[in-house]
Enzyme design. Sequence first.
Site, PDB file in Angstrom:
ATOM      1  N   HIS A   1      29.412  32.220  41.762  1.00 36.91           N
ATOM      2  CA  HIS A   1      30.026  31.271  42.258  1.00 36.91           C
ATOM      3  C   HIS A   1      29.077  30.383  43.077  1.00 36.91           C
ATOM      4  O   HIS A   1      29.445  29.049  43.184  1.00 36.91           O
ATOM      5  CB  HIS A   1      30.154  32.043  43.910  1.00 36.91           C
ATOM      6  CG  HIS A   1      30.899  33.227  43.889  1.00 36.91           C
ATOM      7  ND1 HIS A   1      30.734  34.831  43.819  1.00 36.91           N
ATOM      8  CD2 HIS A   1      31.841  33.905  43.026  1.00 36.91           C
ATOM      9  CE1 HIS A   1      32.277  35.635  43.538  1.00 36.91           C
ATOM     10  NE2 HIS A   1      32.879  34.723  43.120  1.00 36.91           N
TER      11      HIS A   1
ATOM     12  N   LYS B   1      42.183  43.659  45.276  1.00 34.06           N
ATOM     13  CA  LYS B   1      40.578  44.192  45.266  1.00 34.06           C
ATOM     14  C   LYS B   1      40.812  44.652  47.130  1.00 34.06           C
ATOM     15  O   LYS B   1      40.878  44.428  47.977  1.00 34.06           O
ATOM     16  CB  LYS B   1      39.429  42.874  45.148  1.00 34.06           C
ATOM     17  CG  LYS B   1      39.527  42.067  44.158  1.00 34.06           C
ATOM     18  CD  LYS B   1      38.783  41.021  43.787  1.00 34.06           C
ATOM     19  CE  LYS B   1      39.263  40.363  42.406  1.00 34.06           C
ATOM     20  NZ  LYS B   1      38.104  39.226  42.269  1.00 34.06           N
TER      21      LYS B   1
ATOM     22  N   ARG C   1      35.553  30.803  33.917  1.00 39.35           N
ATOM     23  CA  ARG C   1      34.580  31.827  32.688  1.00 39.35           C
ATOM     24  C   ARG C   1      35.706  31.971  31.522  1.00 39.35           C
ATOM     25  O   ARG C   1      36.126  31.453  31.697  1.00 39.35           O
ATOM     26  CB  ARG C   1      34.586  32.811  33.437  1.00 39.35           C
ATOM     27  CG  ARG C   1      33.584  33.422  35.065  1.00 39.35           C
ATOM     28  CD  ARG C   1      33.305  34.718  35.391  1.00 39.35           C
ATOM     29  NE  ARG C   1      34.797  34.916  36.419  1.00 39.35           N
ATOM     30  CZ  ARG C   1      35.019  36.371  36.483  1.00 39.35           C
ATOM     31  NH1 ARG C   1      33.957  36.830  37.190  1.00 39.35           N
ATOM     32  NH2 ARG C   1      35.800  37.021  36.836  1.00 39.35           N
TER      33      ARG C   1
ATOM     34  N   SER D   1      31.628  40.056  40.853  1.00 34.78           N
ATOM     35  CA  SER D   1      31.252  40.505  41.855  1.00 34.78           C
ATOM     36  C   SER D   1      31.321  42.156  41.490  1.00 34.78           C
ATOM     37  O   SER D   1      30.393  42.359  42.140  1.00 34.78           O
ATOM     38  CB  SER D   1      31.743  39.708  43.051  1.00 34.78           C
ATOM     39  OG  SER D   1      31.722  38.879  43.541  1.00 34.78           O
TER      40      SER D   1
HETATM   41  O1  PNS Z   1      37.521  35.538  43.787  1.00 37.48           O
HETATM   42  P1  PNS Z   1      39.116  36.091  43.795  1.00 37.48           P
HETATM   43  O2  PNS Z   1      39.574  37.496  44.177  1.00 37.48           O
HETATM   44  O3  PNS Z   1      39.245  35.763  42.623  1.00 37.48           O
HETATM   45  O4  PNS Z   1      40.018  35.277  44.994  1.00 37.48           O
HETATM   46  C1  PNS Z   1      41.515  34.892  44.718  1.00 37.48           C
HETATM   47  C2  PNS Z   1      41.725  34.502  46.502  1.00 37.48           C
HETATM   48  C3  PNS Z   1      41.068  34.985  47.375  1.00 37.48           C
HETATM   49  C4  PNS Z   1      41.577  33.246  45.817  1.00 37.48           C
HETATM   50  C5  PNS Z   1      43.169  35.096  46.262  1.00 37.48           C
HETATM   51  O5  PNS Z   1      43.239  36.048  45.895  1.00 37.48           O
HETATM   52  C6  PNS Z   1      44.281  34.669  47.635  1.00 37.48           C
HETATM   53  O6  PNS Z   1      44.757  33.109  47.103  1.00 37.48           O
HETATM   54  N1  PNS Z   1      44.620  34.764  48.544  1.00 37.48           N
HETATM   55  C7  PNS Z   1      45.227  34.680  49.985  1.00 37.48           C
HETATM   56  C8  PNS Z   1      46.326  34.714  49.767  1.00 37.48           C
HETATM   57  C9  PNS Z   1      47.368  33.580  49.033  1.00 37.48           C
HETATM   58  O7  PNS Z   1      47.375  32.645  48.844  1.00 37.48           O
HETATM   59  N2  PNS Z   1      47.711  34.761  48.024  1.00 37.48           N
HETATM   60  C10 PNS Z   1      48.770  33.380  47.129  1.00 37.48           C
HETATM   61  C11 PNS Z   1      48.008  32.709  45.984  1.00 37.48           C
HETATM   62  S1  PNS Z   1      49.120  32.313  44.037  1.00 37.48           S
END
Ligand code: PNS
Length: 158
Positions: free
Chosen positions: A17, A41, A90, A127
């Site tokens: 990150h 998650k 990645r 993570s």
């Molecule tokens: O670090 P991550 O877990 O890959 O991040 C994913 C994250 C938090 C960016 C994604 O789950 C997200 O955007 N969450 C907020 C809810 C949302 O907007 N969902 C629609 C995504 S298409």
Amino acid sequence: MRTLLYPGSFDPITLGHLDIIQRGAKLCDRLVVAVLHNPGKKGTIEPQKRAELIRKACRGIGNVVVTAEEGLTIECAARWEADAILRGIRPLGDFENEFTMAQLNRRLGHVETLMMTTSQGVGDISSSAVREIASFGGDIAPFVPEGMAQDILDAMKK
Ligand code: PNS
């Protein structure tokens, strides 16, 4: 580029990150790092605490703002008037999911996603690996920002 939004779970922040934050911050006036909820998650560290850890890791990078918010990424992008979303990629397995998310966010919020490949040496860090290593009492220091292993272990225990 004026404002980039870098959303993620950051549970906890890793060197992967930090690599994206350091390089992304050079491309814009303001990089907003947003801790958001990933419904896929479970979440270990409390979101405000994750944001605190990111702030500590980013001390010295002048144009980074860290926030922890509820709701959709596109809503967060609108609140911060972000010109685009930034995501790290990645080498193994990230692309399909990121592609779908970028398409959905563009359809929902008319916001573009820029994908930045990770630097050599950090593409294998996640993570979830950090959490797993920590749960077995292993050394997480090689995978997290310098000097922050104990802060992260403490945050995981709370
Ligand atoms: O670090 P991550 O877990 O890959 O991040 C994913 C994250 C938090 C960016 C994604 O789950 C997200 O955007 N969450 C907020 C809810 C949302 O907007 N969902 C629609 C995504 S298409």
